[in-house]
Design an enzyme around this catalytic site. Structure first.
Site, PDB file in Angstrom:
ATOM      1  N   GLY A 248     -40.719   5.563 113.674  1.00  0.00           N
ATOM      2  CA  GLY A 248     -40.232   4.333 113.073  1.00  0.00           C
ATOM      3  C   GLY A 248     -41.076   3.729 111.973  1.00  0.00           C
ATOM      4  N   GLU A 290     -43.608  10.187 117.491  1.00  0.00           N
ATOM      5  CA  GLU A 290     -42.500  10.980 116.950  1.00  0.00           C
ATOM      6  C   GLU A 290     -42.112  10.551 115.547  1.00  0.00           C
ATOM      7  OE1 GLU A 290     -40.058  11.427 121.103  1.00  0.00           O
ATOM      8  OE2 GLU A 290     -39.646   9.688 119.855  1.00  0.00           O
ATOM      9  N   PRO A 291     -42.989  10.653 114.591  1.00  0.00           N
ATOM     10  CA  PRO A 291     -42.627  10.245 113.239  1.00  0.00           C
ATOM     11  C   PRO A 291     -41.647  11.223 112.588  1.00  0.00           C
ATOM     12  CG  PRO A 291     -44.791  11.273 113.233  1.00  0.00           C
ATOM     13  CD  PRO A 291     -44.377  11.163 114.678  1.00  0.00           C
ATOM     14  N   GLY A 292     -40.691  10.698 111.873  1.00  0.00           N
ATOM     15  CA  GLY A 292     -39.782  11.541 111.098  1.00  0.00           C
ATOM     16  C   GLY A 292     -39.914  11.163 109.639  1.00  0.00           C
ATOM     17  N   ARG A 293     -39.412   9.966 109.328  1.00  0.00           N
ATOM     18  CA  ARG A 293     -39.434   9.465 107.958  1.00  0.00           C
ATOM     19  C   ARG A 293     -40.830   9.484 107.338  1.00  0.00           C
ATOM     20  NH1 ARG A 293     -35.493   5.966 106.304  1.00  0.00           N
ATOM     21  NH2 ARG A 293     -35.115   5.378 108.464  1.00  0.00           N
ATOM     22  N   TYR A 334     -26.167   1.894 104.617  1.00  0.00           N
ATOM     23  CA  TYR A 334     -26.849   0.621 104.846  1.00  0.00           C
ATOM     24  C   TYR A 334     -27.579   0.071 103.627  1.00  0.00           C
ATOM     25  CZ  TYR A 334     -29.426   4.340 107.457  1.00  0.00           C
ATOM     26  OH  TYR A 334     -29.951   5.519 107.906  1.00  0.00           O
ATOM     27  N   CYS A 361     -14.935  10.038  95.252  1.00  0.00           N
ATOM     28  CA  CYS A 361     -13.832   9.086  95.139  1.00  0.00           C
ATOM     29  C   CYS A 361     -13.982   7.930  96.102  1.00  0.00           C
ATOM     30  CB  CYS A 361     -12.518   9.810  95.407  1.00  0.00           C
ATOM     31  SG  CYS A 361     -12.150  10.950  94.099  1.00  0.00           S
ATOM     32  N   GLU A 362     -15.042   7.195  95.943  1.00  0.00           N
ATOM     33  CA  GLU A 362     -15.298   5.979  96.723  1.00  0.00           C
ATOM     34  C   GLU A 362     -16.038   5.048  95.783  1.00  0.00           C
ATOM     35  OE1 GLU A 362     -14.880   5.409 100.144  1.00  0.00           O
ATOM     36  OE2 GLU A 362     -13.973   7.384 100.435  1.00  0.00           O
ATOM     37  N   TYR A 390     -33.653  11.960 106.041  1.00  0.00           N
ATOM     38  CA  TYR A 390     -32.292  11.437 106.224  1.00  0.00           C
ATOM     39  C   TYR A 390     -31.441  11.522 104.958  1.00  0.00           C
ATOM     40  CZ  TYR A 390     -34.743   9.704 110.284  1.00  0.00           C
ATOM     41  OH  TYR A 390     -35.521   9.628 111.411  1.00  0.00           O
TER      42      TYR A 390
HETATM   43  C1  LIG Z   1     -35.119   8.754 114.845  1.00  0.00           C
HETATM   44  C2  LIG Z   1     -36.083   8.874 115.918  1.00  0.00           C
HETATM   45  C3  LIG Z   1     -37.431   9.080 115.620  1.00  0.00           C
HETATM   46  C4  LIG Z   1     -37.963   9.124 114.221  1.00  0.00           C
HETATM   47  O1  LIG Z   1     -37.830   7.924 113.559  1.00  0.00           O
HETATM   48  P1  LIG Z   1     -38.472   7.704 112.095  1.00  0.00           P
HETATM   49  O2  LIG Z   1     -38.085   6.341 111.737  1.00  0.00           O
HETATM   50  O3  LIG Z   1     -37.878   8.731 111.212  1.00  0.00           O
HETATM   51  O4  LIG Z   1     -39.943   7.889 112.249  1.00  0.00           O
HETATM   52  C5  LIG Z   1     -38.291   9.249 116.675  1.00  0.00           C
HETATM   53  N1  LIG Z   1     -37.857   9.212 117.957  1.00  0.00           N
HETATM   54  C6  LIG Z   1     -36.576   9.011 118.273  1.00  0.00           C
HETATM   55  C7  LIG Z   1     -36.164   9.000 119.680  1.00  0.00           C
HETATM   56  C8  LIG Z   1     -35.648   8.825 117.278  1.00  0.00           C
HETATM   57  O5  LIG Z   1     -34.375   8.613 117.590  1.00  0.00           O
END
Ligand SMILES: *Cc1c(COP(=O)(O)O)cnc(C)c1O
Length: 431
Positions: A248, A290-293, A334, A361-362, A390
């Site tokens: 997050g 659990e970083p993604g972004r 968003y 077409c939006e 994303y």
């Molecule tokens: C989406 C998600 C993440 C990653 O979130 P980021 O904002 O991309 O860091 C980690 N854990 C869970 C369970 C998620 O759903």
């Protein structure tokens, strides 16, 4: 504004990972996703190093694969020692195929199908995060049939209000994910799971939202979870030993964004965990994140070619590009904000303000409104920054637009890691 790994060369062109963005477009076509490998690796290392430094290395970082899930991306994070999160069988398939050790895979989802649970458990994933009571019995049964004891965590809603968009806010009671604390359902679920022989109740998990810029909600969540672990111990005598704090962390999309440094966050949250554990007499849990972004967001740039330019006097100027919501649906979803620049005039001053539109077409198919940018002419290359997370993973074939190719750049070299879709790909499943 330019980000890590980006620069401007003598030709006044934007460079990404040492590659001239105009040359990339010539070689691979547009639209084009570009991912800077060194930036991804740097982020992975910073997370790992911070856990080593502030928490004695007693933890593991998982890349949230939903942010960008393809074989090469997973190979890169795997080679940095990270694990991976999967939320679907498709993500799990990709992560396994990329060679990730299944012990380092964590499974999420608010409605895992029986098939998905079976697929995960048969492949010996390290952890499954239980999101609903109905999963307890199912996991136990499948684990028993496979002659294993499955480690599980419980997804908790810590009741934290993180200031972010409500679609990406996930820690409050009115949310489809996880168990609430206030109602006692979290405790009930854990007590129930303790009765099953083929389940190991390892610990708790939370994920309070995404694109969060303050460290306070994360720290508060950690505190709530540690105290919940202590409450369970006091009531049942059972001590959980793992704590997963989710992802997050916010990243820079525009100049307004001021993300927290995650090494700083890890330092602060480690101190809180130690403090609360000492107070409540708990053994320090194994910590997961659990970083993604924040691993891949700023590592990505999308390159487009500008086409039609419609200047409506007194209203606004639309600059249309050869992509849009099909490769980046975050604006239409968003109203996510981005930074754009003309890649072939990268060093020029941004004298214009435009609306960057896609070709679908939006009317809502935009990449941004009121975007400061250099003077744009048809045929220019437009770069949109911070599209690593994303974007491809949310891309679609709306209007039968083939998904762009993705290249990985590193030290002036580039290679395709996902091929551009062809028209043939579009009709592959049509009968
Ligand atoms: C989406 C998600 C993440 C990653 O979130 P980021 O904002 O991309 O860091 C980690 N854990 C869970 C369970 C998620 O759903």
């Amino acid at each position: 504004m330019l980000l890590e790994g980006q620069g401007i060369n003598a030709l006044n062109h934007l460079t990404i990972g040492g590659c001239d963005s105009l040359e990339l477009c010539e070689k691979y076509g547009t639209p084009l996703y570009v991912i800077d490998e060194n930036v991804v690796r740097e982020h992975c290392r910073l997370y790992k190093k911070s856990i080593d430094e502030f928490y004695n290395g007693n933890g593991l970082v998982f890349f949230a694969s939903k942010a960008l899930c393809n074989l090469e991306m997973i190979r890169v994070v795997n080679s940095e020692g990270l694990g991976a999160d999967s939320v679907s069988a498709g993500e799990l398939y990709t992560v396994l195929k990329a060679g990730m050790d299944s012990e380092k895979i964590c499974i999420h989802g608010n409605n895992k199908t029986d098939e998905e649970l079976e697929y995960a458990i048969k492949n010996r994933v390290g952890r499954i995060v239980i999101d609903d009571v109905s999963e307890i019995k199912k996991v136990d049964k499948i684990a028993k049939a496979n002659n294993i004891r499955q480690k599980v965590l419980f997804r908790i809603k810590p009741g934290i209000d993180a200031h972010t968009h409500e679609f990406i806010m996930t820690g409050q009671i009115d949310c489809k994910f996880g168990f609430a604390l206030e109602t006692g359902e979290a405790e009930e679920a854990i007590c129930k799971a303790l009765e099953y022989d083929n389940i190991i109740v390892a610990g708790v998990h939370c994920h309070i939202g995404s694109q969060i810029f303050e460290s306070e909600p994360f720290k508060e969540a950690a505190k709530v979870l540690v105290n919940f672990m202590a409450d369970i111990k006091d009531k049942t005598g059972y001590e959980m030993f793992e704590l997963n704090l989710g992802g997050g962390f916010g990243v820079t999309y525009t100049e307004k964004d001021d993300p927290i440094k995650f090494n700083k966050y890890i330092e602060e949250v480690s101190a809180i965990i130690k403090e609360e554990c000492a107070k409540r007499n708990l053994v320090l849990p194994f910590v997961m994140m659990e970083p993604g972004r924040s691993i891949v967001g700023t590592a990505g740039v999308t390159l487009y070619k500008a086409g039609a330019i419609k200047d409506i006097p007194g209203i606004r100027c639309y600059v249309s590009v050869d992509g849009g919501m099909t490769d980046n649906p975050r604006y239409i979803l968003y109203q996510a904000e981005y930074t754009a620049l003309v890649a072939n005039k990268a060093g020029d001053e941004k004298t214009e303000v435009v609306t960057l539109a896609g070709k679908c077409c939006e009317s809502g198919d935009l990449l941004g409104e009121n975007m400061p940018i250099q003077k744009v002419e048809s045929g220019d290359i437009i770069a949109v920054l911070t599209t690593g997370a994303y974007n491809y993973s949310m891309a679609s074939n709306y209007n039968r637009v083939p998904r762009p190719a993705m290249v990985m750049v590193k030290n002036g070299e580039s290679r395709v890691i996902v091929k551009r879709e062809t028209f043939e790909d579009l009709v592959r499943n049509d009968i």
